[in-house]
Design a protein around this motif. Structure first.
Motif, PDB file in Angstrom:
ATOM      1  N   TYR A  19       0.830  -1.210   0.000  1.00  0.00           N
ATOM      2  CA  TYR A  19       0.000   0.000   0.000  1.00  0.00           C
ATOM      3  C   TYR A  19       0.865   1.260   0.000  1.00  0.00           C
ATOM      4  O   TYR A  19       1.906   1.334   0.620  1.00  0.00           O
TER       5      TYR A  19
ATOM      6  N   TYR B  22      -3.802   7.590  -0.288  1.00  0.00           N
ATOM      7  CA  TYR B  22      -5.026   6.825  -0.505  1.00  0.00           C
ATOM      8  C   TYR B  22      -6.132   7.729  -1.030  1.00  0.00           C
ATOM      9  O   TYR B  22      -6.215   8.902  -0.671  1.00  0.00           O
TER      10      TYR B  22
ATOM     11  N   ILE C 238      -9.524   2.222  -2.740  1.00  0.00           N
ATOM     12  CA  ILE C 238      -8.683   3.247  -2.112  1.00  0.00           C
ATOM     13  C   ILE C 238      -7.234   3.136  -2.554  1.00  0.00           C
ATOM     14  O   ILE C 238      -6.459   4.078  -2.412  1.00  0.00           O
ATOM     15  N   ASN C 239      -6.856   1.997  -3.089  1.00  0.00           N
ATOM     16  CA  ASN C 239      -5.474   1.774  -3.523  1.00  0.00           C
ATOM     17  C   ASN C 239      -5.426   0.553  -4.441  1.00  0.00           C
ATOM     18  O   ASN C 239      -6.436  -0.110  -4.664  1.00  0.00           O
TER      19      ASN C 239
ATOM     20  N   HIS D  92      -4.900  -4.942  -0.088  1.00  0.00           N
ATOM     21  CA  HIS D  92      -4.137  -3.839  -0.661  1.00  0.00           C
ATOM     22  C   HIS D  92      -2.629  -3.970  -0.418  1.00  0.00           C
ATOM     23  O   HIS D  92      -1.870  -3.030  -0.662  1.00  0.00           O
TER      24      HIS D  92
ATOM     25  N   MET E 176      -5.842   1.861  -7.892  1.00  0.00           N
ATOM     26  CA  MET E 176      -6.451   2.897  -7.069  1.00  0.00           C
ATOM     27  C   MET E 176      -7.410   3.733  -7.906  1.00  0.00           C
ATOM     28  O   MET E 176      -7.073   4.179  -9.004  1.00  0.00           O
TER      29      MET E 176
ATOM     30  N   THR F  87     -11.210  -1.393   7.723  1.00  0.00           N
ATOM     31  CA  THR F  87      -9.835  -1.735   7.327  1.00  0.00           C
ATOM     32  C   THR F  87      -9.245  -2.676   8.375  1.00  0.00           C
ATOM     33  O   THR F  87      -9.339  -2.421   9.570  1.00  0.00           O
TER      34      THR F  87
ATOM     35  N   MET G 274      -5.382   5.553   6.050  1.00  0.00           N
ATOM     36  CA  MET G 274      -5.291   6.343   4.833  1.00  0.00           C
ATOM     37  C   MET G 274      -4.595   7.684   5.030  1.00  0.00           C
ATOM     38  O   MET G 274      -4.371   8.432   4.096  1.00  0.00           O
TER      39      MET G 274
END
Length: 231
Positions: A96, A100, A144-145, A166, A190, A214, A227
């Motif tokens: 990751y 984000y 988000i990614n 992620h 993303m 998450t 994030m």
């Protein structure tokens, strides 16, 4: 006169005996020599048969060895392929990033808390290990990614759910979708659309939103912290 006759008879007898001895010797000699080739022939035939049997045994042994070796080679060439369970095991693993993207927008309806608070829908006290992002039905929900989709399923309490690994031991759970546009095993970048927003049966007392969780290294954590969206 009689003595001379006797001498002649004795000589004749002696000569006859000698001839018999010589004749007997010749008979023994020829009979012995004539039997040797037969023995040799028998011995040679026996030797040939034994040699043939040895060659057959060697051939059978070599054939069996080759068949066994071939079977072993076939067995060892089979490789079992398995689907990577997490991004860290996949070829396209991208840990990751430091940046984000919000999954829908930055407006928060309900924040993350580990403390027990009143749930207006369930009418009880419970923790809320997620962040609820405001949205409208049919809005696009995005990743988000970068990541690997590890699960897509329907839940009676949280609606349609998409889980994405992620990388870096981070898994995001997107809950409350009306429909999903990705499937298990898909890789996303993303900002890619993963579905459209629907409803959350377990949080229907709140306005329309995305229930977003998450999990970092197996533990639920604050999505805004992950994030980097907190001050």
């Amino acid at each position: 006169m009689e003595k001379s006759k006797q001498n002649k008879n004795t000589k004749a007898l002696f000569s006859a005996v000698c001839l018999c001895v010589i004749a007997l010797g010749l008979i023994v000699y020829f009979s012995t020599n004539s039997s040797k080739p037969k023995n040799n022939a028998v011995n040679q035939a026996t030797t040939v048969e034994e040699t043939t049997e040895v060659q057959r045994a060697v051939t059978v042994t070599e054939t069996t060895t080759k068949q066994t070796t071939t079977k072993k080679k076939k067995t060892t060439t089979k490789q079992k392929t398995t689907e990577p369970a997490t991004m860290e095991l996949g070829e396209n693993n991208t840990p990751y990033k430091s940046y984000y993207k919000y999954p829908i927008n930055e407006a928060v309806v309900n924040g993350y808390t580990e403390e027990l608070v009143l749930d207006k829908t369930m009418n009880d006290f419970r923790a809320h290990p997620a962040v609820d992002f405001k949205g409208e039905k049919g809005d696009a929900v995005t990743a988000i990614n970068d990541g690997l989709v590890t699960a897509v399923y329907s839940d009676s309490m949280y609606g349609q759910v998409v889980e994405i690994d992620h990388g870096g031991k981070l898994v995001a759970r997107y809950c409350g979708l009306k429909s999903a546009t990705v499937k298990k095993g898909s890789y996303v970048d993303m900002g890619n659309k993963i579905g459209t927003l629907g409803t959350i049966p377990a949080e229907s007392a709140l306005e329309t939103h995305l229930h977003f969780e998450t999990i970092l290294d197996g533990k639920l954590v604050n999505p805004l912290d992950v994030m980097g969206k907190t001050e």
